[in-house]
Design a protein around this motif. Structure first.
Motif, PDB file in Angstrom:
ATOM      1  N   ASP A 104     -48.610  -2.374  45.730  1.00 19.96           N
ATOM      2  CA  ASP A 104     -47.823  -2.167  46.945  1.00 19.96           C
ATOM      3  C   ASP A 104     -47.690  -0.684  47.268  1.00 19.96           C
ATOM      4  OD1 ASP A 104     -46.183  -3.186  49.117  1.00 19.96           O
ATOM      5  OD2 ASP A 104     -44.483  -2.327  48.034  1.00 19.96           O
ATOM      6  N   ASN A 105     -47.251   0.112  46.286  1.00 19.18           N
ATOM      7  CA  ASN A 105     -47.093   1.549  46.536  1.00 19.18           C
ATOM      8  C   ASN A 105     -48.434   2.245  46.718  1.00 19.18           C
ATOM      9  OD1 ASN A 105     -44.288   2.142  46.680  1.00 19.18           O
ATOM     10  ND2 ASN A 105     -44.106   1.763  44.478  1.00 19.18           N
ATOM     11  N   LYS A 106     -49.456   1.790  46.012  1.00 20.32           N
ATOM     12  CA  LYS A 106     -50.800   2.338  46.201  1.00 20.32           C
ATOM     13  C   LYS A 106     -51.238   2.155  47.648  1.00 20.32           C
ATOM     14  CE  LYS A 106     -54.326  -0.198  45.157  1.00 20.32           C
ATOM     15  NZ  LYS A 106     -55.384  -0.977  44.452  1.00 20.32           N
ATOM     16  N   SER A 107     -51.052   0.960  48.167  1.00 20.23           N
ATOM     17  CA  SER A 107     -51.479   0.665  49.537  1.00 20.23           C
ATOM     18  C   SER A 107     -50.654   1.431  50.564  1.00 20.23           C
ATOM     19  CB  SER A 107     -51.388  -0.838  49.798  1.00 20.23           C
ATOM     20  OG  SER A 107     -52.281  -1.551  48.967  1.00 20.23           O
ATOM     21  N   LYS A 108     -49.355   1.540  50.341  1.00 20.83           N
ATOM     22  CA  LYS A 108     -48.507   2.287  51.268  1.00 20.83           C
ATOM     23  C   LYS A 108     -48.896   3.766  51.296  1.00 20.83           C
ATOM     24  CE  LYS A 108     -44.394  -0.666  50.982  1.00 20.83           C
ATOM     25  NZ  LYS A 108     -42.995  -0.769  50.480  1.00 20.83           N
ATOM     26  N   HIS A 152     -62.381  12.174  55.259  1.00 22.82           N
ATOM     27  CA  HIS A 152     -62.542  12.008  53.806  1.00 22.82           C
ATOM     28  C   HIS A 152     -61.143  11.884  53.192  1.00 22.82           C
ATOM     29  CE1 HIS A 152     -64.705  11.942  50.126  1.00 22.82           C
ATOM     30  NE2 HIS A 152     -64.636  13.215  49.804  1.00 22.82           N
ATOM     31  N   THR A 153     -60.233  11.340  53.970  1.00 26.63           N
ATOM     32  CA  THR A 153     -58.792  11.231  53.728  1.00 26.63           C
ATOM     33  C   THR A 153     -58.114  12.576  53.978  1.00 26.63           C
ATOM     34  OG1 THR A 153     -58.636  11.695  51.337  1.00 26.63           O
ATOM     35  CG2 THR A 153     -59.204   9.431  52.002  1.00 26.63           C
ATOM     36  N   HIS A 154     -56.802  12.580  53.896  1.00 26.14           N
ATOM     37  CA  HIS A 154     -56.016  13.791  54.127  1.00 26.14           C
ATOM     38  C   HIS A 154     -55.822  14.595  52.849  1.00 26.14           C
ATOM     39  CE1 HIS A 154     -53.297  16.420  56.249  1.00 26.14           C
ATOM     40  NE2 HIS A 154     -52.276  16.117  55.455  1.00 26.14           N
ATOM     41  N   THR A 155     -55.586  13.907  51.737  1.00 27.66           N
ATOM     42  CA  THR A 155     -55.228  14.608  50.497  1.00 27.66           C
ATOM     43  C   THR A 155     -56.298  14.554  49.424  1.00 27.66           C
ATOM     44  OG1 THR A 155     -54.235  12.642  49.501  1.00 27.66           O
ATOM     45  CG2 THR A 155     -52.807  14.028  50.898  1.00 27.66           C
ATOM     46  N   HIS A 156     -57.275  13.651  49.546  1.00 27.84           N
ATOM     47  CA  HIS A 156     -58.298  13.418  48.521  1.00 27.84           C
ATOM     48  C   HIS A 156     -57.699  12.828  47.242  1.00 27.84           C
ATOM     49  CE1 HIS A 156     -62.012  14.495  46.094  1.00 27.84           C
ATOM     50  NE2 HIS A 156     -62.543  14.073  47.215  1.00 27.84           N
ATOM     51  N   ASN A 157     -56.505  12.268  47.340  1.00 24.58           N
ATOM     52  CA  ASN A 157     -55.880  11.663  46.171  1.00 24.58           C
ATOM     53  C   ASN A 157     -56.494  10.312  45.848  1.00 24.58           C
ATOM     54  OD1 ASN A 157     -54.026  13.686  45.575  1.00 24.58           O
ATOM     55  ND2 ASN A 157     -52.452  12.830  46.891  1.00 24.58           N
ATOM     56  N   ARG A 158     -56.516   9.998  44.558  1.00 27.84           N
ATOM     57  CA  ARG A 158     -56.858   8.664  44.076  1.00 27.84           C
ATOM     58  C   ARG A 158     -55.545   7.914  43.846  1.00 27.84           C
ATOM     59  NH1 ARG A 158     -61.513   7.634  41.007  1.00 27.84           N
ATOM     60  NH2 ARG A 158     -60.375   5.757  40.403  1.00 27.84           N
ATOM     61  N   TRP A 159     -55.129   7.161  44.850  1.00 27.01           N
ATOM     62  CA  TRP A 159     -53.828   6.506  44.772  1.00 27.01           C
ATOM     63  C   TRP A 159     -53.802   5.413  43.714  1.00 27.01           C
ATOM     64  CZ3 TRP A 159     -50.301   9.371  46.707  1.00 27.01           C
ATOM     65  CH2 TRP A 159     -50.611  10.203  47.794  1.00 27.01           C
ATOM     66  N   ASP A 160     -54.959   4.872  43.352  1.00 30.12           N
ATOM     67  CA  ASP A 160     -54.998   3.891  42.277  1.00 30.12           C
ATOM     68  C   ASP A 160     -54.630   4.507  40.940  1.00 30.12           C
ATOM     69  OD1 ASP A 160     -57.665   5.183  42.834  1.00 30.12           O
ATOM     70  OD2 ASP A 160     -58.108   4.264  40.897  1.00 30.12           O
ATOM     71  N   ASP A 213     -60.559  -3.741  46.767  1.00 30.43           N
ATOM     72  CA  ASP A 213     -60.263  -4.619  47.900  1.00 30.43           C
ATOM     73  C   ASP A 213     -59.044  -4.141  48.684  1.00 30.43           C
ATOM     74  OD1 ASP A 213     -62.418  -6.205  47.280  1.00 30.43           O
ATOM     75  OD2 ASP A 213     -61.242  -7.742  46.241  1.00 30.43           O
ATOM     76  N   ASP A 214     -58.025  -3.616  47.984  1.00 25.82           N
ATOM     77  CA  ASP A 214     -56.848  -3.087  48.676  1.00 25.82           C
ATOM     78  C   ASP A 214     -57.230  -1.894  49.546  1.00 25.82           C
ATOM     79  OD1 ASP A 214     -55.070  -4.921  47.558  1.00 25.82           O
ATOM     80  OD2 ASP A 214     -54.673  -3.647  45.816  1.00 25.82           O
ATOM     81  N   TYR A 215     -58.050  -0.997  49.003  1.00 23.74           N
ATOM     82  CA  TYR A 215     -58.481   0.176  49.757  1.00 23.74           C
ATOM     83  C   TYR A 215     -59.184  -0.254  51.050  1.00 23.74           C
ATOM     84  CZ  TYR A 215     -57.670   4.010  46.385  1.00 23.74           C
ATOM     85  OH  TYR A 215     -57.107   4.974  45.585  1.00 23.74           O
ATOM     86  N   ILE A 216     -60.087  -1.208  50.931  1.00 24.85           N
ATOM     87  CA  ILE A 216     -60.837  -1.655  52.106  1.00 24.85           C
ATOM     88  C   ILE A 216     -59.893  -2.274  53.136  1.00 24.85           C
ATOM     89  CG2 ILE A 216     -62.568  -3.301  52.918  1.00 24.85           C
ATOM     90  CD1 ILE A 216     -64.029  -2.875  50.250  1.00 24.85           C
ATOM     91  N   ARG A 217     -58.985  -3.103  52.689  1.00 23.36           N
ATOM     92  CA  ARG A 217     -58.039  -3.749  53.609  1.00 23.36           C
ATOM     93  C   ARG A 217     -57.201  -2.703  54.354  1.00 23.36           C
ATOM     94  NH1 ARG A 217     -52.972  -4.429  52.823  1.00 23.36           N
ATOM     95  NH2 ARG A 217     -53.133  -4.106  50.567  1.00 23.36           N
TER      96      ARG A 217
END
Length: 274
Positions: free
Chosen positions: A171-175, A155-163, A208-212
């Protein structure tokens, strides 16, 4: 006759402490007893992936999923699943799990049970760094896995919403997401000896970025909070689930019947989401 659709039920808390996204132990036990009594098969996520690939599953198939990994899942949900011989799936926020011995659970007679905080109080404790008051320990994860009551996925490591942390900065969201998913995969591999292709999005959000990024990290089956049943035509990158409410069998039983009827399930769940 094999199933044409599979409902993926979504739980968070099973606790006597009322709060958001919480089902009482009595209602959870009644729901699980009903599934057992009516001959449902609780699928693993490997079996669900097989169903998506065209493999048959029993007509009365269901996935029981939990998000986050709260202590009350061990204290109250685990013994009920064990009692009825049912199997559930738990998507873990890996950073929030800690160390320590097993704590008592409700299937152990009159042993005093640890307090389970409400969802709101639990969020406050996590923000204060007191995750052990709220979350399962790795020892409890291993014990539940060995008992066959739960299997565990990311369920991810941090549960953060990077968006939200990097709005407008793809770019930074995806990284950041890629690092988060790598951390989750590494810790699950270290602790459990393996990591799967299944991932559940925090708060159900994806783009779409999240899925990629997730697919590049090795995740092929991505779970949302969008209402619906999983059919052979469902997209593995957008798998729907169904919220289970803190209600009795008068609410639960007719819905489980409806969820097995493809057209009725899609109509009903589509109507409820509007």
């Amino acid at each position: 006759m094999p199933a044409s659709v599979v409902p993926v039920l979504m739980y968070h808390h099973v606790s006597p402490t009322p709060g958001l996204i919480t089902v009482s132990p009595a209602h959870f036990a009644a729901q699980m007893c009903w599934l057992k009594r009516h001959g449902y098969t609780t699928l693993t996520l490997d079996a669900l992936a097989g169903f998506l690939a065209g493999e048959p599953v029993p007509a009365k198939s269901v996935v029981i999923s939990f998000d986050d990994g709260y202590l009350d899942n061990w204290v109250y949900a685990h013994p009920v699943l064990e009692q009825y011989g049912l199997h559930a799936v738990l998507f873990l926020i890996t950073r929030w799990l800690g160390e320590g011995p097993l704590r008592p659970h409700a299937g152990q007679g009159n042993t005093p049970l640890p307090a389970c905080l409400s969802h709101h109080a639990g969020k406050t404790a996590i923000d204060a760094g007191q995750t052990d008051l709220v979350m399962m320990r790795w020892s409890e994860v291993l014990a539940a896995r060995d008992a066959g009551t739960f299997e565990f996925h990311s369920h991810t490591h941090t549960h953060n919403r990077w968006d939200k942390i990097y709005p407008g900065d793809a770019d930074n969201k995806s990284k950041a997401l890629a690092h988060d998913l790598a951390s989750s995969r590494n810790l699950l591999t270290e602790r459990l000896g393996e990591v799967s292709s299944h991932l559940c999005w925090p708060q159900g959000y994806y783009d779409d970025d999240y899925i990629r990024v997730a697919e590049a990290a090795g995740f092929r089956h991505l779970y949302t909070t969008e209402p619906g049943v999983v059919g052979a035509d469902s997209m593995a990158s957008r798998l729907p689930r169904i919220v289970v409410k803190d209600r009795g069998l008068g609410w639960f039983a007719p819905r489980m019947w409806a969820y097995r009827q493809p057209a009725l399930a899609r109509w009903y769940l589509g109507r409820k989401s509007r």
